[in-house]
Design an enzyme around this catalytic site. Structure first.
Site, PDB file in Angstrom:
ATOM      1  CG  HIS A  59      21.404  49.169 115.942  1.00  0.00           C
ATOM      2  ND1 HIS A  59      22.544  48.884 115.292  1.00  0.00           N
ATOM      3  CD2 HIS A  59      20.706  50.208 115.277  1.00  0.00           C
ATOM      4  CE1 HIS A  59      22.602  49.811 114.252  1.00  0.00           C
ATOM      5  NE2 HIS A  59      21.404  50.643 114.192  1.00  0.00           N
ATOM      6  CD  GLU A  60      17.357  50.837 115.663  1.00  0.00           C
ATOM      7  OE1 GLU A  60      17.302  51.941 115.179  1.00  0.00           O
ATOM      8  OE2 GLU A  60      17.496  49.960 114.783  1.00  0.00           O
ATOM      9  CB  CYS A 114      23.213  51.224 110.812  1.00  0.00           C
ATOM     10  SG  CYS A 114      22.270  52.586 111.468  1.00  0.00           S
ATOM     11  CG  LEU A 115      17.692  50.772 107.689  1.00  0.00           C
ATOM     12  CD1 LEU A 115      16.039  51.078 108.187  1.00  0.00           C
ATOM     13  CD2 LEU A 115      17.665  49.838 106.405  1.00  0.00           C
ATOM     14  N   GLY A 148      14.781  47.715 112.759  1.00  0.00           N
ATOM     15  CA  GLY A 148      14.348  48.902 113.447  1.00  0.00           C
ATOM     16  C   GLY A 148      14.933  50.161 112.690  1.00  0.00           C
ATOM     17  CG  HIS A 167      20.320  54.950 116.069  1.00  0.00           C
ATOM     18  ND1 HIS A 167      21.496  55.605 115.194  1.00  0.00           N
ATOM     19  CD2 HIS A 167      20.122  53.828 115.525  1.00  0.00           C
ATOM     20  CE1 HIS A 167      21.604  54.763 114.255  1.00  0.00           C
ATOM     21  NE2 HIS A 167      20.768  53.734 114.269  1.00  0.00           N
ATOM     22  CD  GLN A 198      18.263  54.823 112.167  1.00  0.00           C
ATOM     23  OE1 GLN A 198      17.643  54.189 112.799  1.00  0.00           O
ATOM     24  NE2 GLN A 198      19.156  54.234 111.004  1.00  0.00           N
TER      25      GLN A 198
HETATM   26 NI    NI Z   1      20.965  52.266 113.162  1.00  0.00          NI
END
Ligand code: NI
Length: 157
Positions: A130-131, A88-89, A46, A134, A51
Site C-alpha cells: 500500500h505504502e 488509508c489515512l 503506515g 503511494h 501524504q
Molecule cells: Ni495510504
C-alpha cells in the site's frame, strides 16, 4: 519534531510519482521524525511522504515492534495472496476490499543511506504494498475490488 497535515486523495500530491532521495541529511531525518509523530497521532500503520506533501520516496511502517523507515524502497519478493479490508489515512472513514500478496520483502535504505531488507506478513505485507504504491501516485481505491459497507466491516471484525 512536528505533526504534519495529512493530505486527502483529492490533493494532486497523492497522484504523482515521487523522486528518489539523494541526500541523507538533517532535512530527511526531520521528515522521518515528523512522519512518525504524525502516524502515531493518526493511529495509523503506515505513512508515505506524499501524504504529507513531500514528493520523495520515503515510507514509514509501524510493525508493532518498531517504526520501520524505508527510503527508496522497492519490492524484491512477494508470495501468496490475501484479500481483505484496507484503509488509508488519506481516504478517511472508508475501507475497500483489496487483494495483496500475503508475504512481501522490501529492499530499502535507512536514514543514513545504508541498504537493508525487511520482510512482512499479512498486515505488514499489505502495508508495504500500500505504502509503496503511494510513491508511484497510486491510492488503494485505484486497485481495490470495491468499497466495503459498514455491515461488511462489522462482519469482518
Ligand atoms: Ni495510504
Amino acid at each position: 519534531m512536528g505533526i504534519r497535515k495529512i493530505l486527502t486523495d483529492k490533493d494532486p500530491a497523492l497522484h504523482k510519482v515521487c523522486k528518489p532521495v539523494v541526500n541523507f541529511d538533517r532535512k530527511l531525518h526531520k521528515l522521518l521524525d515528523d512522519m512518525a509523530e504524525t502516524l502515531a497521532e493518526a493511529n495509523g500503520v503506515g505513512l508515505a511522504a506524499p501524504q504529507v506533501g513531500i514528493l520523495r520516496r520515503v515510507v514509514i511502517v509501524d510493525t508493532g515492534d518498531e517504526i520501520l523507515e524505508l527510503v527508496n524502497p522497492t519490492l524484491v519478493e512477494t508470495s501468496g495472496e490475501q484479500t481483505g479490508a484496507e484503509g488509508c489515512l488519506s481516504v478517511p472513514g472508508k475501507y475497500g476490499l483489496v487483494t495483496r500478496p500475503n508475504v512481501a520483502k522490501v529492499k530499502a535504505q535507512d536514514r543514513y543511506g545504508d541498504w537493508f531488507e525487511a520482510e512482512g506478513e499479512e498486515l505488514i505485507a499489505r502495508c508495504f504494498c500500500h505504502e509503496l504504491d503511494h510513491l508511484d501516485g497510486i491510492v488503494y481505491t485505484q486497485v481495490m475490488d470495491r468499497f466495503l459497507s459498514d455491515e461488511e466491516l462489522d462482519e469482518m471484525e
